[in-house]
Scaffold this active site. Structure first.
Site, PDB file in Angstrom:
ATOM      1  N   LYS A  60     -10.530  -3.359  -4.140  1.00 35.24           N
ATOM      2  CA  LYS A  60     -11.307  -2.121  -4.199  1.00 35.24           C
ATOM      3  C   LYS A  60     -10.566  -1.040  -4.960  1.00 35.24           C
ATOM      4  CE  LYS A  60     -13.156  -2.860   0.476  1.00 35.24           C
ATOM      5  NZ  LYS A  60     -12.823  -2.643   1.884  1.00 35.24           N
TER       6      LYS A  60
ATOM      7  N   LYS B 130      -5.102  -9.994  -7.024  1.00 38.63           N
ATOM      8  CA  LYS B 130      -6.283 -10.123  -6.161  1.00 38.63           C
ATOM      9  C   LYS B 130      -7.387  -9.159  -6.613  1.00 38.63           C
ATOM     10  CE  LYS B 130      -6.012  -8.144  -2.186  1.00 38.63           C
ATOM     11  NZ  LYS B 130      -5.737  -7.615  -0.860  1.00 38.63           N
TER      12      LYS B 130
ATOM     13  N   LYS C  47       0.815  -1.218   0.000  1.00 42.36           N
ATOM     14  CA  LYS C  47       0.000   0.000   0.000  1.00 42.36           C
ATOM     15  C   LYS C  47       0.844   1.261   0.000  1.00 42.36           C
ATOM     16  CE  LYS C  47      -4.420  -1.615   1.602  1.00 42.36           C
ATOM     17  NZ  LYS C  47      -5.515  -1.522   2.543  1.00 42.36           N
TER      18      LYS C  47
HETATM   19  P1  TYM Z   1     -10.843  -5.183   3.808  1.00 45.99           P
HETATM   20  O1  TYM Z   1     -11.853  -4.134   3.998  1.00 45.99           O
HETATM   21  O2  TYM Z   1      -9.717  -4.960   2.882  1.00 45.99           O
HETATM   22  O3  TYM Z   1     -11.531  -6.509   3.351  1.00 45.99           O
HETATM   23  C1  TYM Z   1     -12.642  -7.037   4.054  1.00 45.99           C
HETATM   24  C2  TYM Z   1     -12.604  -8.546   4.030  1.00 45.99           C
HETATM   25  O4  TYM Z   1     -12.638  -9.001   2.671  1.00 45.99           O
HETATM   26  C3  TYM Z   1     -11.574  -9.909   2.447  1.00 45.99           C
HETATM   27  N1  TYM Z   1     -11.123  -9.778   1.058  1.00 45.99           N
HETATM   28  C4  TYM Z   1     -11.095 -10.792   0.186  1.00 45.99           C
HETATM   29  N2  TYM Z   1     -11.411 -12.089   0.299  1.00 45.99           N
HETATM   30  C5  TYM Z   1     -11.273 -12.864  -0.792  1.00 45.99           C
HETATM   31  N3  TYM Z   1     -10.820 -12.392  -1.994  1.00 45.99           N
HETATM   32  C6  TYM Z   1     -10.481 -11.094  -2.143  1.00 45.99           C
HETATM   33  N4  TYM Z   1     -10.050 -10.643  -3.327  1.00 45.99           N
HETATM   34  C7  TYM Z   1     -10.614 -10.224  -1.034  1.00 45.99           C
HETATM   35  N5  TYM Z   1     -10.373  -8.905  -0.834  1.00 45.99           N
HETATM   36  C8  TYM Z   1     -10.688  -8.655   0.452  1.00 45.99           C
HETATM   37  C9  TYM Z   1     -10.499  -9.502   3.430  1.00 45.99           C
HETATM   38  O5  TYM Z   1      -9.602 -10.563   3.687  1.00 45.99           O
HETATM   39  C10 TYM Z   1     -11.317  -9.123   4.636  1.00 45.99           C
HETATM   40  O6  TYM Z   1     -11.646 -10.280   5.399  1.00 45.99           O
HETATM   41  N6  TYM Z   1      -7.695  -5.415   7.651  1.00 45.99           N
HETATM   42  C11 TYM Z   1      -9.032  -5.774   7.268  1.00 45.99           C
HETATM   43  C12 TYM Z   1     -10.091  -5.076   8.082  1.00 45.99           C
HETATM   44  C13 TYM Z   1      -9.963  -5.281   9.561  1.00 45.99           C
HETATM   45  C14 TYM Z   1     -10.178  -6.501  10.269  1.00 45.99           C
HETATM   46  C15 TYM Z   1      -9.975  -6.183  11.637  1.00 45.99           C
HETATM   47  C16 TYM Z   1     -10.504  -7.789   9.869  1.00 45.99           C
HETATM   48  C17 TYM Z   1      -9.653  -4.333  10.482  1.00 45.99           C
HETATM   49  N7  TYM Z   1      -9.664  -4.878  11.725  1.00 45.99           N
HETATM   50  C18 TYM Z   1     -10.079  -7.158  12.627  1.00 45.99           C
HETATM   51  C19 TYM Z   1     -10.622  -8.764  10.868  1.00 45.99           C
HETATM   52  C20 TYM Z   1     -10.415  -8.446  12.216  1.00 45.99           C
HETATM   53  C21 TYM Z   1      -9.194  -5.366   5.804  1.00 45.99           C
HETATM   54  O7  TYM Z   1      -8.361  -4.757   5.241  1.00 45.99           O
HETATM   55  O8  TYM Z   1     -10.341  -5.640   5.250  1.00 45.99           O
END
Ligand code: TYM
Length: 354
Positions: A211, A208, A116
């Site tokens: 967003k 991947k 990032k």
């Molecule tokens: P974020 O917002 O990037 O993504 C949310 C969830 O979606 C999953 N994800 C995917 N799964 C499969 N294929 C993909 N291409 C894909 N892109 C995203 C992510 O693995 C995630 O589960 N750091 C986390 C947010 C967070 C969090 C936490 C999660 C903050 N605190 C505590 C669990 C526990 C994140 O960036 O999510």
């Protein structure tokens, strides 16, 4: 709080463009977790979102949109606790304490920061670097036992375990003296799995689904209507061969593997089962079936998100109620942590944490 066997926590960033990877890798699985003997907390992690610049007005809309997606997908806000992170101050408080437990060397290994921050690392926010520590605080403020996430979060969850372990060791005597036995924080179990733990871009099977991909055709957004979903699936990159009849035949064919994985996750089956049905089929036929399936599963979610989004006051009320219930769990944890660390604090000692 009723005594549940498990405590499930997970979060989604309100950074716009919620997509099929977020749904299949995370949100759909959050819904499934509600059937377990577990208290589930699902958090819209707005403090994580601002580690990269967010337009304030857009951010407010995105927080409500992720909340609407949770509810539209089937998360029951009476059963589960749905809230946004910034309304529960214990996340930031615990993150600071964890900043003093986590080691620089650990954070230097985080690949997501490297991705990032890109080449201009000097210009990245401190928050972006510290992101995984706040994530550990999210999880451990509730002493969560299970965290369903996509595969890209694996390293962050390992760090969460490292922080929990180091806290338990560094403060071992104090933890025992305060009557918490040998460990205060659990070593949280990541739940990563299923056929869609890592959904790939529709334009490039080596990347991947994300967003932030500049190509909107690379992902199916949860806000896409049926026509757009159909268009994107039909345009998805493939190779010229027919589908194999066994998963072995998907090796070295990332785009085929991805579409089969998406099909399996949407129809709640396995890649093997999908190939038993479609092995030997050309992509034109398979894509037709995938369009029908994706529209069948996603259109109702899309419609419900629209309906919910028309009533932001209702969404805000859900978040406020969730924040109150979340804080009722996190506050006693923080009181106990402050006692363990040796802080002096006001108010009677809450004894809710065993
Ligand atoms: P974020 O917002 O990037 O993504 C949310 C969830 O979606 C999953 N994800 C995917 N799964 C499969 N294929 C993909 N291409 C894909 N892109 C995203 C992510 O693995 C995630 O589960 N750091 C986390 C947010 C967070 C969090 C936490 C999660 C903050 N605190 C505590 C669990 C526990 C994140 O960036 O999510």
């Amino acid at each position: 709080m009723a005594a549940f066997k498990e405590l499930v926590f997970s979060g989604v960033q309100p950074t716009g463009n919620l997509h099929l990877g977020n749904y299949l890798g995370a949100i759909k699985r959050f819904v499934e977790m509600q059937a377990r003997d577990a208290q589930c907390l699902y958090c819209v992690v707005d403090m994580h979102a601002i580690t990269l610049w967010q337009d304030p007005e857009a951010l407010r809309g995105q927080i409500r949109e992720v909340t609407a997606a949770f509810l539209a997908a089937g998360i029951d806000p009476k059963k589960s606790i749905v809230f946004n992170q910034s309304q529960v101050p214990q996340h930031a408080e615990l993150a600071w304490i964890f900043n003093c437990v986590a080691r620089l060397g650990w954070l230097n290994r985080m690949t997501q920061f490297k991705d990032k921050a890109g080449k201009d690392r000097e210009n990245a926010s401190i928050g972006l670097y510290d992101y995984p520590v706040l994530m550990a605080a999210d999880i451990l403020a509730y002493r969560a036992t299970h965290v369903p996430v996509g595969e890209d979060q694996k390293q962050h969850l390992e760090l969460t375990r490292d922080i929990a372990q180091k806290f338990n060791t560094d403060f071992g005597d104090s933890i025992r003296a305060h009557g918490h036995g040998d460990g205060f924080f659990p070593l949280t179990e990541p739940l990563i799995g299923g056929p869609a733990a890592r959904v790939m871009s529709l334009r490039d099977g080596s990347k991947k689904m994300s967003k932030s991909d500049p190509s909107d055709n690379s992902r199916i957004n949860l806000t896409d209507d049926s026509d757009l979903i159909a268009q994107k699936v039909r345009k998805a990159k493939t190779d010229p061969d027919a589908l194999p009849s066994e998963t072995e035949g998907l090796k070295g064919r990332p785009e085929a593997d991805n579409l089969v994985g998406i099909f399996a996750a949407l129809s709640e089956t396995t890649r093997e089962a999908v190939l038993q049905q479609y092995g030997g089929a050309q992509f034109s036929a398979f894509k037709g079936a995938l369009v029908d399936l994706a529209v069948e599963k996603l259109a109702p979610i899309n419609a419900e998100m629209k309906r919910l989004s028309a009533d932001p006051a209702h969404i805000d009320a859900v978040l406020a109620d969730g924040a109150e219930r979340a804080e009722a769990i996190a506050a006693p944890t923080l009181d106990a942590v402050k006692d363990i660390v040796g802080f002096v604090r006001r108010g009677p000692r809450l004894s809710a944490v065993g």
